[in-house]
Design a protein around this motif. Structure first.
Motif, mmCIF file in Angstrom:
data_model
loop_
_atom_site.group_PDB
_atom_site.id
_atom_site.type_symbol
_atom_site.label_atom_id
_atom_site.label_comp_id
_atom_site.label_asym_id
_atom_site.label_seq_id
_atom_site.Cartn_x
_atom_site.Cartn_y
_atom_site.Cartn_z
ATOM 1 N N SER A 123 42.831 29.735 36.680
ATOM 2 C CA SER A 123 42.844 30.985 37.441
ATOM 3 C C SER A 123 42.497 32.134 36.514
ATOM 4 O O SER A 123 43.058 32.253 35.420
ATOM 5 C CB SER A 123 44.222 31.223 38.067
ATOM 6 O OG SER A 123 44.550 30.167 38.941
ATOM 7 N N PRO A 124 41.559 32.972 36.903
ATOM 8 C CA PRO A 124 41.197 34.095 36.029
ATOM 9 C C PRO A 124 42.343 35.084 35.926
ATOM 10 O O PRO A 124 43.030 35.372 36.922
ATOM 11 C CB PRO A 124 39.982 34.712 36.736
ATOM 12 C CG PRO A 124 40.131 34.307 38.161
ATOM 13 C CD PRO A 124 40.785 32.961 38.146
ATOM 14 N N PRO A 125 42.607 35.582 34.772
ATOM 15 C CA PRO A 125 43.705 36.555 34.626
ATOM 16 C C PRO A 125 43.358 37.862 35.320
ATOM 17 O O PRO A 125 42.191 38.254 35.392
ATOM 18 C CB PRO A 125 43.810 36.731 33.104
ATOM 19 C CG PRO A 125 42.448 36.398 32.596
ATOM 20 C CD PRO A 125 41.900 35.324 33.508
ATOM 21 N N PRO A 126 44.348 38.525 35.884
ATOM 22 C CA PRO A 126 44.075 39.806 36.534
ATOM 23 C C PRO A 126 43.608 40.852 35.527
ATOM 24 O O PRO A 126 44.147 40.978 34.429
ATOM 25 C CB PRO A 126 45.427 40.194 37.146
ATOM 26 C CG PRO A 126 46.436 39.422 36.357
ATOM 27 C CD PRO A 126 45.771 38.154 35.939
ATOM 28 N N SER A 127 42.571 41.562 35.916
ATOM 29 C CA SER A 127 41.977 42.554 35.028
ATOM 30 C C SER A 127 41.895 43.888 35.759
ATOM 31 O O SER A 127 41.526 43.930 36.945
ATOM 32 C CB SER A 127 40.571 42.113 34.600
ATOM 33 O OG SER A 127 39.938 43.125 33.843
ATOM 34 N N PRO A 128 42.232 44.983 35.102
ATOM 35 C CA PRO A 128 42.117 46.287 35.758
ATOM 36 C C PRO A 128 40.687 46.651 36.114
ATOM 37 O O PRO A 128 40.470 47.492 36.976
ATOM 38 C CB PRO A 128 42.712 47.252 34.720
ATOM 39 C CG PRO A 128 43.560 46.394 33.830
ATOM 40 C CD PRO A 128 42.874 45.068 33.778
ATOM 41 N N SER A 129 39.711 46.040 35.439
ATOM 42 C CA SER A 129 38.309 46.364 35.715
ATOM 43 C C SER A 129 37.719 45.552 36.855
ATOM 44 O O SER A 129 36.539 45.708 37.184
ATOM 45 C CB SER A 129 37.473 46.147 34.442
ATOM 46 O OG SER A 129 37.556 44.787 34.020
ATOM 47 N N THR A 130 38.497 44.678 37.481
ATOM 48 C CA THR A 130 37.991 43.877 38.590
ATOM 49 C C THR A 130 37.812 44.750 39.823
ATOM 50 O O THR A 130 38.682 45.538 40.192
ATOM 51 C CB THR A 130 38.970 42.727 38.908
ATOM 52 O OG1 THR A 130 39.160 41.947 37.738
ATOM 53 C CG2 THR A 130 38.417 41.845 40.008
ATOM 54 N N THR A 131 36.660 44.616 40.472
ATOM 55 C CA THR A 131 36.350 45.392 41.665
ATOM 56 C C THR A 131 36.078 44.448 42.826
ATOM 57 O O THR A 131 35.892 43.240 42.647
ATOM 58 C CB THR A 131 35.141 46.294 41.428
ATOM 59 O OG1 THR A 131 33.993 45.467 41.107
ATOM 60 C CG2 THR A 131 35.396 47.265 40.281
ATOM 61 N N SER A 132 36.036 45.007 44.010
ATOM 62 C CA SER A 132 35.715 44.205 45.192
ATOM 63 C C SER A 132 34.302 43.653 45.110
ATOM 64 O O SER A 132 34.027 42.540 45.580
ATOM 65 C CB SER A 132 35.875 45.058 46.453
ATOM 66 O OG SER A 132 37.200 45.529 46.580
ATOM 67 N N LEU A 133 33.389 44.416 44.513
ATOM 68 C CA LEU A 133 32.012 43.953 44.384
ATOM 69 C C LEU A 133 31.915 42.742 43.464
ATOM 70 O O LEU A 133 31.224 41.759 43.776
ATOM 71 C CB LEU A 133 31.141 45.093 43.868
ATOM 72 C CG LEU A 133 29.651 44.771 43.665
ATOM 73 C CD1 LEU A 133 29.017 44.333 44.982
ATOM 74 C CD2 LEU A 133 28.921 45.974 43.077
ATOM 75 N N SER A 134 32.611 42.787 42.329
ATOM 76 C CA SER A 134 32.561 41.648 41.413
ATOM 77 C C SER A 134 33.192 40.407 42.028
ATOM 78 O O SER A 134 32.720 39.280 41.814
ATOM 79 C CB SER A 134 33.257 42.007 40.103
ATOM 80 O OG SER A 134 34.633 42.302 40.331
ATOM 81 N N ILE A 135 34.242 40.583 42.815
ATOM 82 C CA ILE A 135 34.865 39.432 43.483
ATOM 83 C C ILE A 135 33.928 38.846 44.528
ATOM 84 O O ILE A 135 33.804 37.630 44.671
ATOM 85 C CB ILE A 135 36.206 39.853 44.111
ATOM 86 C CG1 ILE A 135 37.204 40.221 43.019
ATOM 87 C CG2 ILE A 135 36.763 38.751 44.988
ATOM 88 C CD1 ILE A 135 38.531 40.712 43.553
ATOM 89 N N ALA A 136 33.229 39.696 45.280
ATOM 90 C CA ALA A 136 32.291 39.201 46.289
ATOM 91 C C ALA A 136 31.134 38.448 45.654
ATOM 92 O O ALA A 136 30.692 37.409 46.164
ATOM 93 C CB ALA A 136 31.775 40.370 47.132
ATOM 94 N N LEU A 137 30.637 38.941 44.531
ATOM 95 C CA LEU A 137 29.516 38.270 43.872
ATOM 96 C C LEU A 137 29.931 36.935 43.265
ATOM 97 O O LEU A 137 29.122 36.010 43.175
ATOM 98 C CB LEU A 137 28.935 39.180 42.786
ATOM 99 C CG LEU A 137 28.272 40.475 43.275
ATOM 100 C CD1 LEU A 137 27.786 41.300 42.091
ATOM 101 C CD2 LEU A 137 27.112 40.177 44.222
ATOM 102 N N SER A 138 31.189 36.812 42.863
ATOM 103 C CA SER A 138 31.631 35.567 42.247
ATOM 104 C C SER A 138 32.167 34.557 43.250
ATOM 105 O O SER A 138 32.148 33.356 42.980
ATOM 106 C CB SER A 138 32.725 35.863 41.216
ATOM 107 O OG SER A 138 33.858 36.458 41.834
ATOM 108 N N SER A 139 32.622 34.994 44.418
ATOM 109 C CA SER A 139 33.251 34.092 45.379
ATOM 110 C C SER A 139 32.383 33.776 46.584
ATOM 111 O O SER A 139 32.515 32.701 47.176
ATOM 112 C CB SER A 139 34.586 34.686 45.868
ATOM 113 O OG SER A 139 35.449 34.938 44.789
#
Length: 345
Positions: A123-139
């Motif tokens: 599981s990727p560790p939670p990062s403050p720099s994570t955005t909804s866009l990066s999650i959509a592109l990866s998932s």
């Protein structure tokens, strides 16, 4: 024949040998130094059904279960009942991105399964720099041009934010029963990707990461991908080709185009309103439930012709009614005077 009737009542001798008389096997426990053998281990009872719903096969041990699942249900991993698998003694990896072959996805213990998940699916560790866009592109996005998809997904998030209040669609039935083969697998993969995106968005600590758009997409996925269209509106393409094109558009982030196409479907004609179902004619309500408003309107508003009664069907009509029974208490029955009681001295 037996010599006496008593011998008939004697129970038959058991054919199974006692444990201490059975020949030793490869996996049988070794006797202790005192010479007495330890009690036999309790085997898994032969009463556990197959983890796949609908399969009548009974499984007795993990090896038999593994052989049966690989031989009979190699592509039904998503249907396995994990509670039955744990009772049998096997653990299944159902991660959508697992690259192992089906034989290596079945583990004999929980510890080996946990080591596999830790090494292959961390599981990727939670990062403050994570955005909804990066999650959509990866998932969700599966292409090889993330720069082009970034702009479309950014537009999609802005569109979803402005569409929080949603009206019900103008149709009742979707193409869910047409979802087969590759389209079904892609639809299930998108569902898994959205659930993973929701989990990552909730676990993230970034201010620009909101799980609300992913929840909106998950709840409207069937509406966006499986809304029905006629053959004239899809340029003669097949239903499967249309669903595949919508899946590709969804993964690229063209959510507004799919929403516009879904909301443009109107099953009922614009000139007439849904008719009120009649209390006796069930065919009217059946047509209305199938979004066939024109047929329901014609059935509700057409004049029903009355059946004529003639000598040919008069006997059938009389047979519908049973002859009346005689009254229990007749009203015209003559009354007789009651005798007066005699007085005794």
């Amino acid at each position: 024949l037996p010599s006496s009737p008593v011998s008939v009542l004697k129970p038959a001798k058991p054919t199974l040998k006692p444990y201490f008389l059975m020949p030793p096997t490869k996996n049988s426990p070794k006797p202790s130094k005192g010479g007495s053998a330890p009690p036999p281990t309790t085997a898994i009872p032969n009463s556990l059904q197959c983890p796949v719903p609908g399969c009548p096969t009974r499984l007795a041990d993990p090896n038999a279960a593994k052989r049966h699942l690989l031989d009979c249900h190699p592509s039904c991993t998503h249907l396995y009942d994990l509670s039955i698998c744990q009772r049998i003694g096997i653990f299944i990896c159902r991660h959508p991105t697992c690259q192992h072959n089906p034989r290596n996805k079945i583990f004999p213990s929980a510890s080996t399964y946990e080591r596999h998940c830790t090494s292959c699916h961390p599981s990727p560790p939670p990062s403050p720099s994570t955005t909804s866009l990066s999650i959509a592109l990866s998932s969700i996005y599966t292409g090889d041009q993330p720069d082009r998809a970034s702009s479309s997904w950014s537009t999609a998030f802005n569109f979803i934010t402005s569409r929080q209040a949603v009206q019900p669609p103008n149709f009742r039935h979707t193409w869910l029963h047409f979802l087969k083969h590759r389209n079904a697998a892609a639809f299930t993969s998108i569902q898994a990707g959205l659930l993973r995106a929701i989990s990552l968005a909730h676990a993230s600590q970034g201010p620009s990461c909101d799980p609300t758009p992913f929840w909106w997409l998950f709840l409207h996925l069937e509406l966006l991908l499986l809304h029905p269209t006629s053959s004239n509106n899809r340029d003669g393409e097949s239903i499967q080709s249309t669903i595949a094109a919508r899946i590709a558009s969804f993964q690229d982030g063209h959510i507004e185009e799919l929403w516009t196409s879904a909301t443009a479907i109107v099953s009922s004609p614009t000139s007439t309103s849904p008719p009120t179902p009649g209390p006796t004619n069930k065919a009217i309500q059946h047509s209305a439930d199938s979004d066939n408003w024109r047929t329901a309107y014609n059935r509700a508003c057409s004049n029903q012709q009355k059946a004529t009664i003639s000598t040919s069907n008069e006997g059938l009509i009389h047979d519908l009614y049973v002859p009346p029974y005689a009254p229990i208490h007749p009203t015209n029955q003559p009354t007789t005077p009651h005798p007066t009681p005699q007085q005794h001295n």
